[in-house]
Design an enzyme around this catalytic site. Structure first.
Site, PDB file in Angstrom:
ATOM      1  N   ASP A  27       0.814  -1.218   0.000  1.00  0.00           N
ATOM      2  CA  ASP A  27       0.000   0.000   0.000  1.00  0.00           C
ATOM      3  C   ASP A  27       0.850   1.272   0.000  1.00  0.00           C
ATOM      4  O   ASP A  27       1.945   1.288   0.567  1.00  0.00           O
ATOM      5  CB  ASP A  27      -0.911  -0.023   1.235  1.00  0.00           C
ATOM      6  CG  ASP A  27      -2.032   0.997   1.128  1.00  0.00           C
ATOM      7  OD1 ASP A  27      -2.332   1.450   0.006  1.00  0.00           O
ATOM      8  OD2 ASP A  27      -2.605   1.341   2.176  1.00  0.00           O
ATOM      9  N   HIS A  44       2.751   2.882  -8.992  1.00  0.00           N
ATOM     10  CA  HIS A  44       2.642   1.425  -9.129  1.00  0.00           C
ATOM     11  C   HIS A  44       3.913   0.845  -9.777  1.00  0.00           C
ATOM     12  O   HIS A  44       4.346  -0.250  -9.408  1.00  0.00           O
ATOM     13  CB  HIS A  44       1.404   1.053  -9.953  1.00  0.00           C
ATOM     14  CG  HIS A  44       0.117   1.404  -9.263  1.00  0.00           C
ATOM     15  ND1 HIS A  44      -0.110   1.137  -7.928  1.00  0.00           N
ATOM     16  CD2 HIS A  44      -1.015   2.010  -9.717  1.00  0.00           C
ATOM     17  CE1 HIS A  44      -1.323   1.558  -7.592  1.00  0.00           C
ATOM     18  NE2 HIS A  44      -1.896   2.096  -8.656  1.00  0.00           N
ATOM     19  N   LEU A 137      12.471 -19.360  -2.963  1.00  0.00           N
ATOM     20  CA  LEU A 137      11.229 -18.674  -2.551  1.00  0.00           C
ATOM     21  C   LEU A 137      10.093 -18.945  -3.532  1.00  0.00           C
ATOM     22  O   LEU A 137      10.300 -18.945  -4.753  1.00  0.00           O
ATOM     23  CB  LEU A 137      11.500 -17.162  -2.533  1.00  0.00           C
ATOM     24  CG  LEU A 137      10.300 -16.259  -2.239  1.00  0.00           C
ATOM     25  CD1 LEU A 137       9.954 -16.290  -0.758  1.00  0.00           C
ATOM     26  CD2 LEU A 137      10.571 -14.828  -2.688  1.00  0.00           C
TER      27      LEU A 137
HETATM   28  C1  FPP Z   1      -2.264  -0.018  -3.233  1.00  0.00           C
HETATM   29  O1  FPP Z   1      -1.720   1.284  -3.202  1.00  0.00           O
HETATM   30  C2  FPP Z   1      -1.604  -0.767  -4.287  1.00  0.00           C
HETATM   31  C3  FPP Z   1      -2.242  -1.371  -5.318  1.00  0.00           C
HETATM   32  C4  FPP Z   1      -3.703  -1.337  -5.478  1.00  0.00           C
HETATM   33  C5  FPP Z   1      -1.491  -2.068  -6.384  1.00  0.00           C
HETATM   34  C6  FPP Z   1      -0.212  -2.753  -5.964  1.00  0.00           C
HETATM   35  C7  FPP Z   1       0.496  -3.216  -7.162  1.00  0.00           C
HETATM   36  C8  FPP Z   1       1.821  -3.121  -7.371  1.00  0.00           C
HETATM   37  C9  FPP Z   1       2.786  -2.620  -6.366  1.00  0.00           C
HETATM   38  C10 FPP Z   1       2.372  -3.606  -8.654  1.00  0.00           C
HETATM   39  C11 FPP Z   1       2.796  -5.020  -8.453  1.00  0.00           C
HETATM   40  C12 FPP Z   1       3.212  -5.618  -9.691  1.00  0.00           C
HETATM   41  C13 FPP Z   1       3.451  -6.929  -9.835  1.00  0.00           C
HETATM   42  C14 FPP Z   1       3.944  -7.406 -11.121  1.00  0.00           C
HETATM   43  C15 FPP Z   1       3.250  -7.922  -8.760  1.00  0.00           C
HETATM   44  P1  FPP Z   1      -2.644   2.519  -3.532  1.00  0.00           P
HETATM   45  O2  FPP Z   1      -2.581   2.771  -4.979  1.00  0.00           O
HETATM   46  O3  FPP Z   1      -4.020   2.279  -2.998  1.00  0.00           O
HETATM   47  O4  FPP Z   1      -1.908   3.656  -2.739  1.00  0.00           O
HETATM   48  P2  FPP Z   1      -2.564   4.892  -1.989  1.00  0.00           P
HETATM   49  O5  FPP Z   1      -3.288   4.311  -0.795  1.00  0.00           O
HETATM   50  O6  FPP Z   1      -1.376   5.697  -1.584  1.00  0.00           O
HETATM   51  O7  FPP Z   1      -3.455   5.585  -2.963  1.00  0.00           O
END
Ligand code: FPP
Length: 243
Positions: A27, A44, A137
């Site tokens: 997050d 992201h 892993l």
């Molecule tokens: C939440 O942060 C995060 C997500 C909804 C997406 C997480 C995905 C990735 C880190 C990419 C992963 C990629 C692979 C290939 C596994 P948010 O966007 O809700 O953050 P915020 O709360 O600050 O708005």
């Protein structure tokens, strides 16, 4: 007192066993991007880079399973652009899976693939197949995953399999979850300053330990994983038993 400071990068040699399975709610990508005046997609992308760094580190220190929440069943509510960006990040990772073969990292995707494009589903199957003999892993990527949705699917499978009510046990349910065959997480890590589970692995985390930090996921480092593991190893897990 901390077993070692946040600056050091090695796992302490004292304390309880390492967690075999770490689950992470990645997050804070959006806020990370906003603070830099960048689009959410940049957050992201940075988060995906952090994911790779942390997976490699977990592999190096001997963690057996790492499960990350990459896309929830609720994330379809985000803009089309953001949804497409997240799907593209997954696609890129799958296309790059040969890199992880060299590093002996296994891969499994968990979630409902029904709404995903058939070519993406084929790519998932191919990457899982390419990496199936790795012994390091195991990375589990939760994609279009929701804990309640997973339980609904398991219930449907019990009915389809004709399991009589008296044979519906905890194992019968666990065996029909997306995570069948994977041990429950020992440690759940949530960066980004929120203190909730957000429909993540709600069955599997019944006895997990939780660790939260305000660090935003793209800034999350090996030091943070070390700090989480250090806290975990100092805990007394009783699984409902007496002290
Ligand atoms: C939440 O942060 C995060 C997500 C909804 C997406 C997480 C995905 C990735 C880190 C990419 C992963 C990629 C692979 C290939 C596994 P948010 O966007 O809700 O953050 P915020 O709360 O600050 O708005």
């Amino acid at each position: 007192m901390a077993l070692f400071s946040r600056k050091k990068r090695s796992v302490p040699i004292t304390g309880g066993p390492l967690p075999a399975h770490i689950a992470i709610i990645m997050d804070g990508n959006g806020r990370w991007a906003k603070r830099r005046g960048l689009p959410r997609s940049a957050g992201h992308s940075a988060g995906a880079a952090t994911f790779k760094t942390i997976a490699r580190y977990c592999n190096r220190i001997g963690i057996k399973y790492m499960t990350v929440y990459a896309f929830s069943t609720e994330n379809w509510k985000r803009s089309q652009e953001e949804v497409n960006g997240l799907i593209d990040l997954l696609r890129g990772y799958l296309l790059d899976s040969k890199t992880f073969q060299k590093e002996n990292i296994r891969l499994k995707l968990i979630g409902d693939f029904e709404p995903l494009d058939p070519d993406l589903v084929a790519l998932i199957a191919k990457a899982e197949e390419d990496l199936k003999d790795a012994t390091g892993l195991q990375v589990n990527i939760a994609f279009n995953y929701g804990g309640r949705d997973e339980l609904v699917h398991a219930a449907r499978r019990l009915v389809r399999d004709g399991v009589p009510p008296e044979e519906i046990t905890e194992d019968a349910i666990s065996d029909r979850l997306y995570t069948a065959g994977i041990p429950d997480p020992d440690l759940v890590i949530r960066p980004g300053g929120e203190y909730r589970l957000s429909n993540y692995l709600i069955w599997q985390t019944a006895y997990a330990e939780f660790w939260f930090t305000d660090v935003l996921w793209p800034d999350f480092s090996e030091r943070d994983i070390d700090a989480a593991i250090e806290a975990y190893r100092a805990r007394d897990r009783r699984f409902g038993g007496a002290k």
